[in-house]
Design a protein around this motif. Structure first.
Motif, PDB file in Angstrom:
ATOM      1  N   GLY A  19      48.191 -37.661  82.194  1.00 37.41           N
ATOM      2  CA  GLY A  19      49.478 -38.310  82.035  1.00 37.41           C
ATOM      3  C   GLY A  19      49.406 -39.807  82.293  1.00 37.41           C
ATOM      4  N   PRO A  20      50.548 -40.492  82.212  1.00 41.91           N
ATOM      5  CA  PRO A  20      50.564 -41.947  82.411  1.00 41.91           C
ATOM      6  C   PRO A  20      50.345 -42.306  83.872  1.00 41.91           C
ATOM      7  CG  PRO A  20      52.796 -41.114  82.126  1.00 41.91           C
ATOM      8  CD  PRO A  20      51.880 -39.952  81.882  1.00 41.91           C
ATOM      9  N   LEU A  21      49.756 -43.476  84.100  1.00 35.41           N
ATOM     10  CA  LEU A  21      49.588 -43.966  85.465  1.00 35.41           C
ATOM     11  C   LEU A  21      49.586 -45.487  85.492  1.00 35.41           C
ATOM     12  CD1 LEU A  21      46.444 -45.104  85.756  1.00 35.41           C
ATOM     13  CD2 LEU A  21      45.917 -42.692  86.045  1.00 35.41           C
ATOM     14  N   LYS A  22      49.916 -46.012  86.665  1.00 31.25           N
ATOM     15  CA  LYS A  22      49.757 -47.437  86.963  1.00 31.25           C
ATOM     16  C   LYS A  22      48.542 -47.554  87.870  1.00 31.25           C
ATOM     17  CE  LYS A  22      54.699 -48.458  86.598  1.00 31.25           C
ATOM     18  NZ  LYS A  22      55.913 -48.964  87.317  1.00 31.25           N
ATOM     19  N   PHE A  23      47.569 -48.339  87.470  1.00 31.57           N
ATOM     20  CA  PHE A  23      46.251 -48.281  88.107  1.00 31.57           C
ATOM     21  C   PHE A  23      46.296 -48.570  89.600  1.00 31.57           C
ATOM     22  CE2 PHE A  23      41.786 -50.098  88.543  1.00 31.57           C
ATOM     23  CZ  PHE A  23      41.203 -48.847  88.607  1.00 31.57           C
ATOM     24  N   HIS A  24      46.845 -49.702  90.012  1.00 33.53           N
ATOM     25  CA  HIS A  24      46.856 -50.041  91.437  1.00 33.53           C
ATOM     26  C   HIS A  24      47.651 -49.006  92.244  1.00 33.53           C
ATOM     27  CE1 HIS A  24      45.657 -54.594  91.285  1.00 33.53           C
ATOM     28  NE2 HIS A  24      44.818 -53.814  90.650  1.00 33.53           N
ATOM     29  N   GLU A  25      48.737 -48.546  91.673  1.00 36.52           N
ATOM     30  CA  GLU A  25      49.545 -47.527  92.349  1.00 36.52           C
ATOM     31  C   GLU A  25      48.750 -46.231  92.491  1.00 36.52           C
ATOM     32  OE1 GLU A  25      53.198 -45.133  90.638  1.00 36.52           O
ATOM     33  OE2 GLU A  25      53.826 -47.150  91.219  1.00 36.52           O
ATOM     34  N   TRP A  26      47.993 -45.889  91.452  1.00 39.52           N
ATOM     35  CA  TRP A  26      47.168 -44.669  91.476  1.00 39.52           C
ATOM     36  C   TRP A  26      46.057 -44.783  92.519  1.00 39.52           C
ATOM     37  CZ3 TRP A  26      41.924 -44.171  90.202  1.00 39.52           C
ATOM     38  CH2 TRP A  26      41.450 -42.858  90.091  1.00 39.52           C
ATOM     39  N   ILE A  27      45.454 -45.960  92.659  1.00 38.42           N
ATOM     40  CA  ILE A  27      44.399 -46.144  93.660  1.00 38.42           C
ATOM     41  C   ILE A  27      44.942 -45.884  95.059  1.00 38.42           C
ATOM     42  CG2 ILE A  27      42.863 -47.822  94.776  1.00 38.42           C
ATOM     43  CD1 ILE A  27      42.565 -49.194  92.054  1.00 38.42           C
ATOM     44  N   GLY A  28      46.145 -46.367  95.341  1.00 34.26           N
ATOM     45  CA  GLY A  28      46.721 -46.184  96.673  1.00 34.26           C
ATOM     46  C   GLY A  28      45.990 -47.006  97.706  1.00 34.26           C
ATOM     47  N   ASP A  29      45.722 -46.409  98.882  1.00 33.23           N
ATOM     48  CA  ASP A  29      45.097 -47.160  99.978  1.00 33.23           C
ATOM     49  C   ASP A  29      43.623 -46.804 100.142  1.00 33.23           C
ATOM     50  OD1 ASP A  29      45.302 -44.599 100.965  1.00 33.23           O
ATOM     51  OD2 ASP A  29      46.447 -45.137 102.759  1.00 33.23           O
ATOM     52  N   GLY A  30      43.027 -46.185  99.129  1.00 32.06           N
ATOM     53  CA  GLY A  30      41.619 -45.809  99.211  1.00 32.06           C
ATOM     54  C   GLY A  30      40.758 -46.600  98.246  1.00 32.06           C
ATOM     55  N   TRP A  31      39.607 -46.046  97.940  1.00 33.19           N
ATOM     56  CA  TRP A  31      38.648 -46.640  97.010  1.00 33.19           C
ATOM     57  C   TRP A  31      38.789 -45.984  95.641  1.00 33.19           C
ATOM     58  CZ3 TRP A  31      34.388 -49.987  98.469  1.00 33.19           C
ATOM     59  CH2 TRP A  31      34.408 -50.358  99.825  1.00 33.19           C
ATOM     60  N   ALA A  32      38.257 -46.646  94.639  1.00 35.13           N
ATOM     61  CA  ALA A  32      38.280 -46.074  93.294  1.00 35.13           C
ATOM     62  C   ALA A  32      37.037 -46.509  92.527  1.00 35.13           C
ATOM     63  CB  ALA A  32      39.530 -46.503  92.532  1.00 35.13           C
ATOM     64  N   ILE A  33      36.591 -45.638  91.637  1.00 31.73           N
ATOM     65  CA  ILE A  33      35.501 -45.977  90.718  1.00 31.73           C
ATOM     66  C   ILE A  33      35.992 -45.757  89.300  1.00 31.73           C
ATOM     67  CG2 ILE A  33      33.203 -45.314  89.888  1.00 31.73           C
ATOM     68  CD1 ILE A  33      32.500 -44.690  92.809  1.00 31.73           C
ATOM     69  N   LEU A  34      35.995 -46.837  88.535  1.00 32.63           N
ATOM     70  CA  LEU A  34      36.335 -46.808  87.112  1.00 32.63           C
ATOM     71  C   LEU A  34      35.030 -46.886  86.334  1.00 32.63           C
ATOM     72  CD1 LEU A  34      38.218 -47.148  84.604  1.00 32.63           C
ATOM     73  CD2 LEU A  34      38.260 -49.592  85.124  1.00 32.63           C
ATOM     74  N   PHE A  35      34.754 -45.857  85.532  1.00 28.19           N
ATOM     75  CA  PHE A  35      33.521 -45.883  84.742  1.00 28.19           C
ATOM     76  C   PHE A  35      33.860 -45.618  83.277  1.00 28.19           C
ATOM     77  CE2 PHE A  35      34.123 -41.641  86.223  1.00 28.19           C
ATOM     78  CZ  PHE A  35      33.464 -40.744  85.392  1.00 28.19           C
ATOM     79  N   SER A  36      33.319 -46.459  82.399  1.00 30.02           N
ATOM     80  CA  SER A  36      33.758 -46.472  81.003  1.00 30.02           C
ATOM     81  C   SER A  36      32.690 -45.948  80.064  1.00 30.02           C
ATOM     82  CB  SER A  36      34.156 -47.893  80.608  1.00 30.02           C
ATOM     83  OG  SER A  36      33.038 -48.758  80.676  1.00 30.02           O
ATOM     84  N   HIS A  37      33.146 -45.553  78.881  1.00 32.82           N
ATOM     85  CA  HIS A  37      32.295 -44.928  77.868  1.00 32.82           C
ATOM     86  C   HIS A  37      32.659 -45.481  76.493  1.00 32.82           C
ATOM     87  CE1 HIS A  37      31.147 -42.005  80.979  1.00 32.82           C
ATOM     88  NE2 HIS A  37      32.416 -42.105  81.331  1.00 32.82           N
ATOM     89  N   PRO A  38      31.667 -45.730  75.642  1.00 30.87           N
ATOM     90  CA  PRO A  38      31.942 -46.362  74.351  1.00 30.87           C
ATOM     91  C   PRO A  38      32.578 -45.451  73.309  1.00 30.87           C
ATOM     92  CG  PRO A  38      29.593 -45.948  74.600  1.00 30.87           C
ATOM     93  CD  PRO A  38      30.226 -45.643  75.916  1.00 30.87           C
ATOM     94  N   LYS A  39      32.460 -44.130  73.504  1.00 28.55           N
ATOM     95  CA  LYS A  39      32.975 -43.221  72.484  1.00 28.55           C
ATOM     96  C   LYS A  39      32.929 -41.797  73.014  1.00 28.55           C
ATOM     97  CE  LYS A  39      34.442 -43.030  68.121  1.00 28.55           C
ATOM     98  NZ  LYS A  39      35.672 -43.737  67.738  1.00 28.55           N
ATOM     99  N   ASP A  40      33.901 -40.971  72.608  1.00 31.80           N
ATOM    100  CA  ASP A  40      33.851 -39.545  72.932  1.00 31.80           C
ATOM    101  C   ASP A  40      32.767 -38.856  72.095  1.00 31.80           C
ATOM    102  OD1 ASP A  40      36.008 -40.195  74.461  1.00 31.80           O
ATOM    103  OD2 ASP A  40      37.449 -38.925  73.416  1.00 31.80           O
ATOM    104  N   PHE A  41      32.334 -37.709  72.580  1.00 28.84           N
ATOM    105  CA  PHE A  41      31.328 -36.891  71.891  1.00 28.84           C
ATOM    106  C   PHE A  41      30.021 -37.655  71.679  1.00 28.84           C
ATOM    107  CE2 PHE A  41      35.535 -35.356  70.548  1.00 28.84           C
ATOM    108  CZ  PHE A  41      35.464 -34.051  70.973  1.00 28.84           C
ATOM    109  N   THR A  42      29.624 -38.412  72.692  1.00 26.28           N
ATOM    110  CA  THR A  42      28.318 -39.072  72.689  1.00 26.28           C
ATOM    111  C   THR A  42      27.439 -38.369  73.720  1.00 26.28           C
ATOM    112  OG1 THR A  42      29.226 -40.739  74.201  1.00 26.28           O
ATOM    113  CG2 THR A  42      29.111 -41.318  71.856  1.00 26.28           C
ATOM    114  N   PRO A  43      26.139 -38.237  73.455  1.00 28.72           N
ATOM    115  CA  PRO A  43      25.309 -37.344  74.274  1.00 28.72           C
ATOM    116  C   PRO A  43      25.103 -37.785  75.714  1.00 28.72           C
ATOM    117  CG  PRO A  43      23.966 -38.530  72.660  1.00 28.72           C
ATOM    118  CD  PRO A  43      25.393 -38.789  72.299  1.00 28.72           C
ATOM    119  N   VAL A  44      24.734 -39.059  75.914  1.00 30.75           N
ATOM    120  CA  VAL A  44      24.452 -39.510  77.279  1.00 30.75           C
ATOM    121  C   VAL A  44      25.718 -39.462  78.130  1.00 30.75           C
ATOM    122  CG1 VAL A  44      23.643 -41.435  78.690  1.00 30.75           C
ATOM    123  CG2 VAL A  44      22.502 -40.929  76.527  1.00 30.75           C
TER     124      VAL A  44
END
Length: 227
Positions: A19-44
């Motif tokens: 669902g929808p989220l606001k990033f800083h609000e979602w992080i809250g008072d803890g840590w977060a790791i954002l990890f990105s991917h160039p495309k769905d259905f890619t092997p690695v």
């Protein structure tokens, strides 16, 4: 404008598999790791998302949330998640951002700010730079950034190790040496005088050079610990 360590992580609103989220609000008072991917259905990336699903409890123990990002719509993410579960034996329970308008990838300098278009018609190769990891602290500042080529799977055990180091060194006046892992000796921060160190580390330390003082890893809370 490029991002650097200790910059505030750009805030955004996004549509995700949860669902929808606001990033800083979602992080809250803890840590977060954002990890990105160039495309769905890619092997690695399939192996990466599956592995992160398996070790998510380790991050949760460290008060750290996980969130993925891929330059595709949510319905593609949801279909991909089934493949991930089937092939990797774990279903991602963390949210995966749909960055189909490329806005977050641009915001995080993973694509040029003037990159035209949307995810439609783009390939993994055209999105090759959308393959980064951002570790974000409770103060919403970027603590670490990593960018990998598409053909090299990311070492998420290393990211967990680095998170342990960052949490320890934010809490105690120490730094961690090369290849440090939990329980290894650490370095007394150069900003700590010998007189101050006597109070912090009453069991003593080993001085290799005036600027290189090794000590047992402190327990969480700043007290000297034993191995």
């Amino acid at each position: 404008m490029s991002l650097r360590i200790n910059d505030i992580a750009p805030d955004f609103q996004a549509t995700t598999t949860q669902g929808p989220l606001k990033f800083h609000e979602w992080i809250g008072d803890g840590w977060a790791i954002l990890f990105s991917h160039p495309k769905d259905f890619t092997p690695v990336c399939t192996t990466e998302l599956g592995y992160m699903a398996k070790i998510e409890p380790e991050f949760s123990k460290r008060n750290c949330k996980l969130i993925g990002l891929s330059v595709d719509p949510v319905d593609r993410h949801q279909a991909w998640a089934k493949d991930i579960e089937e092939t990797q034996g774990a279903l991602p329970k963390y949210p995966i951002i749909a960055d189909s308008d490329l806005s977050i990838s641009k915001m995080y300098n993973m694509l040029p700010a003037d990159e035209p278009g949307t995810s439609e018609g783009r390939t993994a190769a055209t999105n090759a730079t959308v393959r980064s990891v951002f570790v974000i602290g409770p103060d919403k500042k970027i603590k670490m950034m990593l960018t990998y080529p598409m053909s090299t799977g990311r070492n998420f055990d290393e990211i967990l190790r680095a998170l342990d180091s960052m949490q320890l060194t934010m809490e105690s006046k120490v730094a961690t040496p090369a290849n440090w892992k939990q329980g290894d000796d650490v370095i007394i921060a150069p900003s700590v005088s010998d007189d101050e160190a006597k109070g912090l580390f009453p069991e003593g330390w080993t001085t290799l050079k005036p600027y290189l003082r090794m000590v047992k890893q402190p327990q969480r809370g700043g007290q000297a610990g034993s191995r």
